[in-house]
Design a protein around this motif. Structure first.
Motif, PDB file in Angstrom:
ATOM      1  N   THR A  88     -13.664  -3.991   2.713  1.00 11.16           N
ATOM      2  CA  THR A  88     -13.750  -2.815   3.583  1.00 11.16           C
ATOM      3  C   THR A  88     -15.103  -2.743   4.273  1.00 11.16           C
ATOM      4  O   THR A  88     -15.192  -2.516   5.488  1.00 11.16           O
TER       5      THR A  88
ATOM      6  N   ILE B 121      -8.823  -8.553   3.126  1.00 15.21           N
ATOM      7  CA  ILE B 121      -9.312  -9.122   1.885  1.00 15.21           C
ATOM      8  C   ILE B 121      -9.012 -10.622   1.782  1.00 15.21           C
ATOM      9  O   ILE B 121      -9.759 -11.379   1.154  1.00 15.21           O
TER      10      ILE B 121
ATOM     11  N   TYR C 210     -13.814  -6.032  -5.159  1.00 16.79           N
ATOM     12  CA  TYR C 210     -13.467  -6.986  -4.105  1.00 16.79           C
ATOM     13  C   TYR C 210     -12.917  -6.250  -2.880  1.00 16.79           C
ATOM     14  O   TYR C 210     -13.254  -6.591  -1.740  1.00 16.79           O
ATOM     15  N   GLU C 211     -12.089  -5.244  -3.132  1.00 18.52           N
ATOM     16  CA  GLU C 211     -11.533  -4.449  -2.036  1.00 18.52           C
ATOM     17  C   GLU C 211     -12.638  -3.702  -1.284  1.00 18.52           C
ATOM     18  O   GLU C 211     -12.613  -3.602  -0.045  1.00 18.52           O
ATOM     19  N   TYR C 212     -13.607  -3.175  -2.030  1.00 22.12           N
ATOM     20  CA  TYR C 212     -14.736  -2.483  -1.415  1.00 22.12           C
ATOM     21  C   TYR C 212     -15.521  -3.428  -0.514  1.00 22.12           C
ATOM     22  O   TYR C 212     -15.890  -3.067   0.616  1.00 22.12           O
TER      23      TYR C 212
ATOM     24  N   ALA D 266      -6.978  -9.953  -6.552  1.00 24.67           N
ATOM     25  CA  ALA D 266      -7.210  -8.937  -5.526  1.00 24.67           C
ATOM     26  C   ALA D 266      -6.757  -9.400  -4.145  1.00 24.67           C
ATOM     27  O   ALA D 266      -6.642  -8.585  -3.231  1.00 24.67           O
TER      28      ALA D 266
ATOM     29  N   GLU E  20     -11.060  -3.279  -7.490  1.00 26.69           N
ATOM     30  CA  GLU E  20     -11.778  -2.363  -6.592  1.00 26.69           C
ATOM     31  C   GLU E  20     -13.068  -2.941  -5.989  1.00 26.69           C
ATOM     32  O   GLU E  20     -13.339  -2.698  -4.794  1.00 26.69           O
TER      33      GLU E  20
END
Length: 225
Positions: free
Chosen positions: A158, A164, A153-155, A183, A151
């Motif tokens: 975004t 990503i 890394y994904e945040y 990720a 999460e």
């Protein structure tokens, strides 16, 4: 489109050896500092795996209590405060400012992603004199999941408005490299003294003995396509 280069903070950018005199005073030896940070990471991984989120500042404090119990050393409130304050005033590794300058001069976007809370991370990088290099300073605390969970890394992807796969995570920790690769990020490992990659995890395409060598590889790869 060149990748956005995202940096881990503690031990990757900032030199935690500055805390050694403090740990020597409290525990009688500088080796306690590494024992404490190992406990920090263990506690962080436990909270992440079990889903019982605790922010990194509280983990720092409780890991210090555990280290004191393990060493059989009394720990005063002032001692605990001194360590937590010390984490906010770490100096950068000697190779960091010039490396960040080279990346910025090449036109690459830079950000930081840390398990520290946002308030602490901003204080750390500001006090270290390197906050101005980063367009964003991200904390895993926002998503209440600590790295190496996907999460954070994904945040970051975004917030940076990139896929990503266009992020390259730079870290001196094998677990952070593993999390980033899992990720979907690219990764770069800084092999600072005592740091090694995990044979159970795919190797990143960038590995360097210091930040200067890592930047050499990044400029060759991420500025070419």
């Amino acid at each position: 489109m060149p990748r956005v280069i995202v940096f881990d903070v503690n031990e990757t950018l900032l030199d935690m050896r500055a805390l050694d005199p403090l740990f020597t005073r409290i525990f009688g030896g500088a080796s306690a500092r590494q024992a404490w940070f190992n406990q920090v990471l263990q506690s962080a991984f436990v909270t992440t795996i079990t889903g019982e989120y605790v922010n990194f500042t509280r983990i720092w404090a409780t890991a210090l209590e555990m280290t004191a119990a393990r060493y059989g050393t009394p720990l005063s409130a002032d001692d605990c405060a001194a360590v937590l304050d010390g984490m906010r005033s770490l100096t950068p590794h000697a190779d960091v400012p010039a490396a960040l300058e080279r990346l910025r001069a090449a036109g690459l976007r830079l950000a930081a992603l840390t398990n520290s809370t946002e308030e602490v991370a901003i204080a750390q990088l500001t006090n270290a004199g390197i906050a101005h290099f980063f367009e964003n300073i991200f904390s895993a605390d926002i998503v209440r999941r600590l790295k190496p969970a996907p999460e954070p890394y994904e945040y970051a992807a975004t917030r940076l408005n990139v896929p990503i796969g266009r992020i390259r995570m730079v870290a001196a920790h094998a677990w952070d490299i593993a999390g980033a690769l899992h990720a979907g990020c690219a990764a770069a490992f800084v092999a600072r003294p005592g740091m090694v990659l995990d044979p159970l995890v795919p190797r990143p395409d960038v590995i360097g003995t210091d930040m200067a060598e890592v930047v050499d590889h990044i400029l060759a790869i991420d500025c070419s396509g």
